[in-house]
Design a protein around this motif. Sequence first.
Motif, PDB file in Angstrom:
ATOM      1  N   GLY A  19       0.943  -1.327  -0.034  1.00 25.62           N
ATOM      2  CA  GLY A  19       0.014  -0.003  -0.040  1.00 25.62           C
ATOM      3  C   GLY A  19       0.868   1.225  -0.004  1.00 25.62           C
ATOM      4  N   THR A  20       0.250   2.444   0.747  1.00 22.73           N
ATOM      5  CA  THR A  20       1.036   3.251   0.792  1.00 22.73           C
ATOM      6  C   THR A  20       2.501   3.358   1.200  1.00 22.73           C
ATOM      7  N   LEU A  21       2.762   2.407   2.169  1.00 25.88           N
ATOM      8  CA  LEU A  21       3.977   2.172   2.731  1.00 25.88           C
ATOM      9  C   LEU A  21       5.010   1.723   1.529  1.00 25.88           C
ATOM     10  N   GLY A  22       4.615   0.879   0.767  1.00 27.44           N
ATOM     11  CA  GLY A  22       5.557   0.348  -0.370  1.00 27.44           C
ATOM     12  C   GLY A  22       5.504   1.378  -1.454  1.00 27.44           C
ATOM     13  N   LEU A  23       4.467   2.397  -1.728  1.00 27.16           N
ATOM     14  CA  LEU A  23       4.646   3.114  -2.603  1.00 27.16           C
ATOM     15  C   LEU A  23       5.717   4.330  -2.243  1.00 27.16           C
ATOM     16  N   THR A  24       5.515   4.752  -0.926  1.00 29.62           N
ATOM     17  CA  THR A  24       6.359   5.640  -0.320  1.00 29.62           C
ATOM     18  C   THR A  24       7.845   5.350  -0.400  1.00 29.62           C
ATOM     19  N   ALA A  25       7.960   3.811  -0.187  1.00 29.91           N
ATOM     20  CA  ALA A  25       9.634   3.166  -0.458  1.00 29.91           C
ATOM     21  C   ALA A  25      10.063   3.320  -1.653  1.00 29.91           C
ATOM     22  N   LEU A  26       8.997   3.047  -2.720  1.00 26.33           N
ATOM     23  CA  LEU A  26       9.376   2.812  -4.162  1.00 26.33           C
ATOM     24  C   LEU A  26       9.831   4.220  -4.413  1.00 26.33           C
ATOM     25  N   THR A  27       9.047   5.620  -4.239  1.00 26.94           N
ATOM     26  CA  THR A  27       9.299   6.852  -4.506  1.00 26.94           C
ATOM     27  C   THR A  27      10.576   7.407  -4.003  1.00 26.94           C
ATOM     28  N   ALA A  28      10.862   6.815  -2.589  1.00 26.54           N
ATOM     29  CA  ALA A  28      12.220   7.324  -1.891  1.00 26.54           C
ATOM     30  C   ALA A  28      13.295   6.792  -2.824  1.00 26.54           C
ATOM     31  N   THR A  29      13.300   5.850  -3.585  1.00 21.81           N
ATOM     32  CA  THR A  29      14.450   5.514  -4.334  1.00 21.81           C
ATOM     33  C   THR A  29      15.012   6.539  -5.384  1.00 21.81           C
ATOM     34  N   ALA A  30      13.880   7.451  -5.620  1.00 24.12           N
ATOM     35  CA  ALA A  30      14.417   8.531  -6.782  1.00 24.12           C
ATOM     36  C   ALA A  30      15.257   9.469  -5.875  1.00 24.12           C
ATOM     37  N   PRO A  31      15.046  10.292  -4.804  1.00 26.68           N
ATOM     38  CA  PRO A  31      15.918  10.988  -4.164  1.00 26.68           C
ATOM     39  C   PRO A  31      17.175  10.296  -3.599  1.00 26.68           C
ATOM     40  N   ILE A  32      17.053   9.017  -3.434  1.00 29.67           N
ATOM     41  CA  ILE A  32      18.361   8.392  -2.949  1.00 29.67           C
ATOM     42  C   ILE A  32      19.208   8.150  -4.092  1.00 29.67           C
ATOM     43  N   SER A  33      18.769   7.857  -5.270  1.00 30.14           N
ATOM     44  CA  SER A  33      19.518   7.789  -6.538  1.00 30.14           C
ATOM     45  C   SER A  33      20.397   9.171  -6.786  1.00 30.14           C
ATOM     46  N   TRP A  34      19.474  10.144  -6.664  1.00 31.69           N
ATOM     47  CA  TRP A  34      19.928  11.521  -6.973  1.00 31.69           C
ATOM     48  C   TRP A  34      21.142  11.924  -5.714  1.00 31.69           C
ATOM     49  N   GLY A  35      21.282  11.275  -4.580  1.00 29.75           N
ATOM     50  CA  GLY A  35      22.197  11.302  -3.786  1.00 29.75           C
ATOM     51  C   GLY A  35      23.662  11.086  -4.228  1.00 29.75           C
ATOM     52  N   THR A  36      23.717  10.047  -5.100  1.00 28.85           N
ATOM     53  CA  THR A  36      24.766   9.511  -5.697  1.00 28.85           C
ATOM     54  C   THR A  36      25.417  10.509  -6.772  1.00 28.85           C
ATOM     55  N   THR A  37      24.542  11.541  -7.076  1.00 34.50           N
ATOM     56  CA  THR A  37      25.330  12.354  -8.350  1.00 34.50           C
ATOM     57  C   THR A  37      26.524  13.067  -7.925  1.00 34.50           C
ATOM     58  N   TYR A  38      26.704  13.491  -6.732  1.00 38.48           N
ATOM     59  CA  TYR A  38      27.789  14.431  -6.406  1.00 38.48           C
ATOM     60  C   TYR A  38      29.070  13.241  -6.366  1.00 38.48           C
ATOM     61  N   LEU A  39      28.874  11.971  -5.931  1.00 35.95           N
ATOM     62  CA  LEU A  39      30.081  11.130  -5.972  1.00 35.95           C
ATOM     63  C   LEU A  39      30.535  10.862  -7.477  1.00 35.95           C
ATOM     64  N   VAL A  40      29.334  10.603  -8.287  1.00 38.52           N
ATOM     65  CA  VAL A  40      29.641  10.088  -9.619  1.00 38.52           C
ATOM     66  C   VAL A  40      30.456  11.298 -10.300  1.00 38.52           C
ATOM     67  N   THR A  41      29.839  12.459 -10.334  1.00 39.41           N
ATOM     68  CA  THR A  41      30.459  13.499 -11.007  1.00 39.41           C
ATOM     69  C   THR A  41      31.789  14.068 -10.630  1.00 39.41           C
ATOM     70  N   THR A  42      32.210  13.861  -9.223  1.00 38.72           N
ATOM     71  CA  THR A  42      33.582  14.339  -9.084  1.00 38.72           C
ATOM     72  C   THR A  42      34.573  13.104  -9.278  1.00 38.72           C
ATOM     73  N   GLU A  43      34.124  11.981  -9.096  1.00 41.20           N
ATOM     74  CA  GLU A  43      34.987  10.804  -9.378  1.00 41.20           C
ATOM     75  C   GLU A  43      35.041  10.031 -10.538  1.00 41.20           C
ATOM     76  N   PHE A  44      34.043  10.477 -11.411  1.00 44.47           N
ATOM     77  CA  PHE A  44      33.890   9.806 -12.912  1.00 44.47           C
ATOM     78  C   PHE A  44      33.956  10.605 -14.166  1.00 44.47           C
ATOM     79  N   LEU A  45      33.234  11.975 -14.003  1.00 37.56           N
ATOM     80  CA  LEU A  45      33.190  12.835 -14.965  1.00 37.56           C
ATOM     81  C   LEU A  45      34.276  13.645 -15.092  1.00 37.56           C
TER      82      LEU A  45
END
Length: 316
Positions: A19-45
Motif C-alpha cells: 500500500g502507501t508504505l510500499g509506494l512511499t519506499a519506491l518513490t524514495a528510491t528516486a532522491p536516494i539515487s540523486w544522492g549519488t550524483t555528487y560522488l559520480v560527478t567528482t570521481e567519474f566525469l
Amino acid sequence: MTQALSRSRAGSGTAPPGGTLGLTALTATAPISWGTTYLVTTEFLPAGYPLVSGVIRALPAGLILLAVTRKLPHGEWLWRSLVLGTLNIGALFALLFVAAYRLPGGIAGTLTAVQPLFVVGLAFLLLGEKPTRWRLGWGLVGVLGVGLIVLRGGLTFDLLGILAGIGAAGVMAGGIVLTKRWGRPAGVGAATIAGWQLTAGGLVLVPLALVFEGLPSGLDLRALGGYAWLSVVGALLSFLVWFNGIGKLPVVAVSFLSLLSPVVATILGGLFLGESLTPWQGVGFALALAAVAAAQLTPEVARNLLRIPAGTTKGE
C-alpha cells in the motif's frame, strides 16, 4: 525494465504491495539515487562540464522513454510539458550549478532543503491542501538536520549564489505542485510524463551547454560509465518512479523525500571519500531521517506508534 515501463503507461493503476508504505519506499528510491550524483560527478566525469552533464543525464533518458511509450504531448500538454520540464529538470539543474559554484561548504544543499516548506505554501495556494503544524514543524526540523550535515568551516555569503540555491528549491517545489495539480492526460502513465519532461528539460539546457561549455573531448570508459549511471538510474528510472509517486501520494509528504539526497551524499562521502561525520553532523543526519519519516505519518498515527496519550498534540 520494459515490463515496468508498460505497467507505468497503463495509468495510475494500483499501489504496489504494502500500500502507501510500499509506494512511499519506491518513490524514495528516486532522491536516494540523486544522492549519488555528487560522488559520480567528482570521481567519474570530466571537470568543468556541469551543463553538458545535465544534458547527457536528461535528454537520452527522455528520448528512450518517448521511444518506448510512443506518445507525444499535444494540445495544452505541449506547453505544460515545457513548463514542467523546465521547472523539474532544466531550470533546476542550471540553478543548482550556479549555487554550487558560488557557495562554499555545501550551503547550496542547505538552501535547497527548504523545498518542503515551499511545497507546503504552494500546495495550499494551488491545491487547497491546508498546511498543518505537524508538517511545517518537521519541515523546519529537516532543514536544520540537512544544515548540520552539509555546513562545514567558515561561511562566505554570495548573494547570487544564495538566490540561486533558494531558486532551485522554489522551481522544483513548483514543479512538484504543478505536476500534482495538472495530473496526466487520460491514458497517459508516469513513463510518458517522465519522457516528456526529461526531453523538454534536456532541450532547454542544450543551447546553454553549447554556448557556455562546448563538448568534452576524450571521454574514457570511466566517464562513459558515470554518464550511463546518471542517465539510466539518475534520470530514466528515478523520474519514472518519482512522477508515479507524485501522482498517488500527498504532495507535501513526497516533497520531504528530497531530504534523502544530501543524506545519501553524506553517507557515500564517508564510505568512498573518507569524509567522516562530526558529532553535529550525526545529529543532523538523525534529524533529517526523522523529518522524512514523520512527514509520511499523521499526528494520530505517530501517537499510536509512540503510545503518546491523545490530546497532547491537539490542533495539528
